[in-house]
Design a protein around this motif. Sequence first.
Motif, short mmCIF file in Angstrom:
data_model
loop_
_atom_site.label_atom_id
_atom_site.label_comp_id
_atom_site.label_asym_id
_atom_site.label_seq_id
_atom_site.Cartn_x
_atom_site.Cartn_y
_atom_site.Cartn_z
N GLN A 236 4.74 12.10 -9.61
CA GLN A 236 5.47 11.50 -8.50
C GLN A 236 4.59 11.22 -7.28
OE1 GLN A 236 9.38 13.09 -7.53
NE2 GLN A 236 9.03 12.72 -5.35
N LYS A 237 3.43 11.88 -7.19
CA LYS A 237 2.57 11.61 -6.04
C LYS A 237 2.29 10.11 -5.91
CE LYS A 237 -1.91 12.03 -6.09
NZ LYS A 237 -2.35 10.69 -5.55
N ASP A 238 2.08 9.46 -7.04
CA ASP A 238 1.85 8.01 -7.05
C ASP A 238 3.19 7.30 -7.28
OD1 ASP A 238 -1.13 8.03 -6.85
OD2 ASP A 238 -0.94 9.12 -8.74
N PHE A 239 4.11 7.49 -6.35
CA PHE A 239 5.49 7.05 -6.56
C PHE A 239 5.58 5.54 -6.73
CE2 PHE A 239 9.85 5.97 -5.69
CZ PHE A 239 10.56 7.02 -6.26
N GLN A 240 4.87 4.80 -5.90
CA GLN A 240 4.94 3.34 -6.02
C GLN A 240 4.41 2.88 -7.36
OE1 GLN A 240 3.02 1.16 -2.87
NE2 GLN A 240 3.88 -0.81 -3.54
N GLN A 241 3.35 3.50 -7.84
CA GLN A 241 2.84 3.19 -9.17
C GLN A 241 3.91 3.40 -10.24
OE1 GLN A 241 -1.22 4.41 -10.84
NE2 GLN A 241 0.11 6.03 -11.63
N CYS A 242 4.65 4.50 -10.11
CA CYS A 242 5.71 4.78 -11.09
C CYS A 242 6.79 3.71 -11.06
CB CYS A 242 6.32 6.16 -10.81
SG CYS A 242 5.17 7.54 -11.02
N VAL A 243 7.15 3.24 -9.86
CA VAL A 243 8.15 2.18 -9.74
C VAL A 243 7.65 0.90 -10.40
CG1 VAL A 243 9.41 0.70 -8.11
CG2 VAL A 243 9.18 3.16 -7.67
N VAL A 244 6.38 0.57 -10.15
CA VAL A 244 5.78 -0.63 -10.74
C VAL A 244 5.80 -0.54 -12.27
CG1 VAL A 244 3.61 -1.90 -11.02
CG2 VAL A 244 4.36 -1.18 -8.74
N VAL B 202 -7.82 19.88 7.48
CA VAL B 202 -7.08 18.84 8.19
C VAL B 202 -6.04 18.19 7.27
CG1 VAL B 202 -7.34 16.52 9.20
CG2 VAL B 202 -8.91 18.37 9.86
N ALA B 203 -6.39 17.98 6.00
CA ALA B 203 -5.50 17.27 5.07
C ALA B 203 -4.19 18.01 4.84
CB ALA B 203 -6.23 17.06 3.74
N SER B 204 -4.17 19.31 5.06
CA SER B 204 -2.92 20.06 4.87
C SER B 204 -1.84 19.63 5.86
CB SER B 204 -3.18 21.56 5.01
OG SER B 204 -3.56 21.90 6.33
N THR B 205 -2.24 18.91 6.91
CA THR B 205 -1.28 18.40 7.89
C THR B 205 -0.30 17.42 7.24
OG1 THR B 205 -2.98 18.62 9.59
CG2 THR B 205 -1.05 17.28 10.15
N ILE B 206 -0.72 16.75 6.17
CA ILE B 206 0.15 15.75 5.53
C ILE B 206 1.45 16.41 5.08
CG2 ILE B 206 0.36 14.12 3.63
CD1 ILE B 206 -2.75 13.98 3.63
N TRP B 207 1.33 17.55 4.39
CA TRP B 207 2.54 18.21 3.89
C TRP B 207 3.34 18.81 5.03
CZ3 TRP B 207 5.92 18.04 0.44
CH2 TRP B 207 6.79 19.11 0.17
N LEU C 90 7.18 7.88 2.52
CA LEU C 90 5.84 7.78 1.98
C LEU C 90 4.83 7.70 3.11
CD1 LEU C 90 7.77 5.47 0.24
CD2 LEU C 90 5.89 5.94 -1.34
N VAL C 91 3.68 8.36 2.92
CA VAL C 91 2.63 8.31 3.92
C VAL C 91 1.30 7.98 3.24
CG1 VAL C 91 3.81 9.99 5.38
CG2 VAL C 91 2.02 10.77 3.82
N ALA C 92 0.46 7.30 3.99
CA ALA C 92 -0.92 7.08 3.59
C ALA C 92 -1.79 7.32 4.81
CB ALA C 92 -1.12 5.67 3.05
N VAL C 93 -2.79 8.16 4.65
CA VAL C 93 -3.67 8.50 5.77
C VAL C 93 -5.12 8.48 5.31
CG1 VAL C 93 -1.87 10.01 6.71
CG2 VAL C 93 -3.73 11.01 5.36
N LEU D 273 -5.75 9.30 1.41
CA LEU D 273 -4.81 10.15 0.68
C LEU D 273 -3.40 9.62 0.85
CD1 LEU D 273 -6.21 13.64 1.80
CD2 LEU D 273 -6.68 12.46 -0.36
N ILE D 274 -2.60 9.73 -0.22
CA ILE D 274 -1.19 9.33 -0.16
C ILE D 274 -0.32 10.50 -0.59
CG2 ILE D 274 -1.65 6.89 -0.54
CD1 ILE D 274 -0.78 7.29 -3.47
N ASP D 275 0.92 10.49 -0.13
CA ASP D 275 1.88 11.52 -0.52
C ASP D 275 3.27 10.99 -0.22
OD1 ASP D 275 2.93 13.89 -1.48
OD2 ASP D 275 1.90 15.18 -0.05
N ASN D 276 4.27 11.70 -0.69
CA ASN D 276 5.64 11.29 -0.44
C ASN D 276 6.56 12.47 -0.61
OD1 ASN D 276 6.91 11.21 -3.34
ND2 ASN D 276 4.92 10.20 -3.53
N LEU D 277 7.78 12.28 -0.13
CA LEU D 277 8.82 13.30 -0.28
C LEU D 277 10.16 12.59 -0.37
CD1 LEU D 277 9.08 16.65 1.60
CD2 LEU D 277 11.06 15.14 1.55
#
Length: 280
Positions: A148-156, A198-203, A263-266, A273-277
């Motif tokens: 699911q991390k690559d959610f848009q890929q899954c939709v495609v 720093v990347a832990s800020t995404i979650w 969805l976020v991309a930073v 890095l990308i992530d979503n919830l």
Amino acid sequence: MKIITTIAEMRSLSGSHRMQGKKLGFVPTMGFLHEGHLSLMGRARQENDIVVASIFVNPTQFGPKEDLDRYPRDAAGDQAKCETSGVDVLFMPQVSEMYPEKPDVFVAVEGVSEVLEGALRPGHFRGVATVVAKLFNIIQPHRAYFGQKDFQQCVVIKRMVAGLNLDVEVAVLPTVREQDGLAMSSRNSYLSAEERRVASTIWRALSEGERLFRIGQRDAVALQGAVRSILLQQPGISVDYVEIVDPDGLRSKAVVEDRTLILVAVRVGRTRLIDNLQFL
């Protein structure tokens, strides 16, 4: 575990298994495997007679200034992880095997490929859809597993499977995370120790969005602003996007409802890095 490098041998073996009535589960990867990939393999092992994984760094999904050449690779380590995870067949073709000539045939999934990642990485999902279609055609799996991390890929990919009437079930499994919530990704290996912190800020930012949703906030702009604010308060992060969309068509939402996705991309240093919830 059998390792195969040619399309002809892979197609022949898959055909033989199908003729015997065996169910094939498939996990496509670009290698440098982590626990997220292994969770997909574990589920495939539970649900199928034969598990096939592929390792192929697909050049057609990388833009000219992206990280194709430096994308992390560990063939020996990946092979060991696949074997430990119960993979029966590992397909590891060379680029010349998958694309013997300059590619001129592509799969384009319109409507969901041009937004979000597609807007910032033109041609990316055309490359993804093309290579996944080729792999499905070669391996002929009954089920294929994605994270699911690559959610848009899954939709495609789901849209492609439906649009081309492909006889494969697409299973999307939950994102596997580090203890501090960072989504597991092969690109995490690019991060320095400080960048990793720093990347832990995404979650943390996504979790704040979820907290606000649970106490009744339904305004998408307010939720986006709260998530973006936490990200921007952290030195070392730049934000490409924070978007709230419906999970099927990836259309922007003004009001957040159940199943709505954020969805976020930073960028952290040089690493994107990308992530979503999903709000449930």
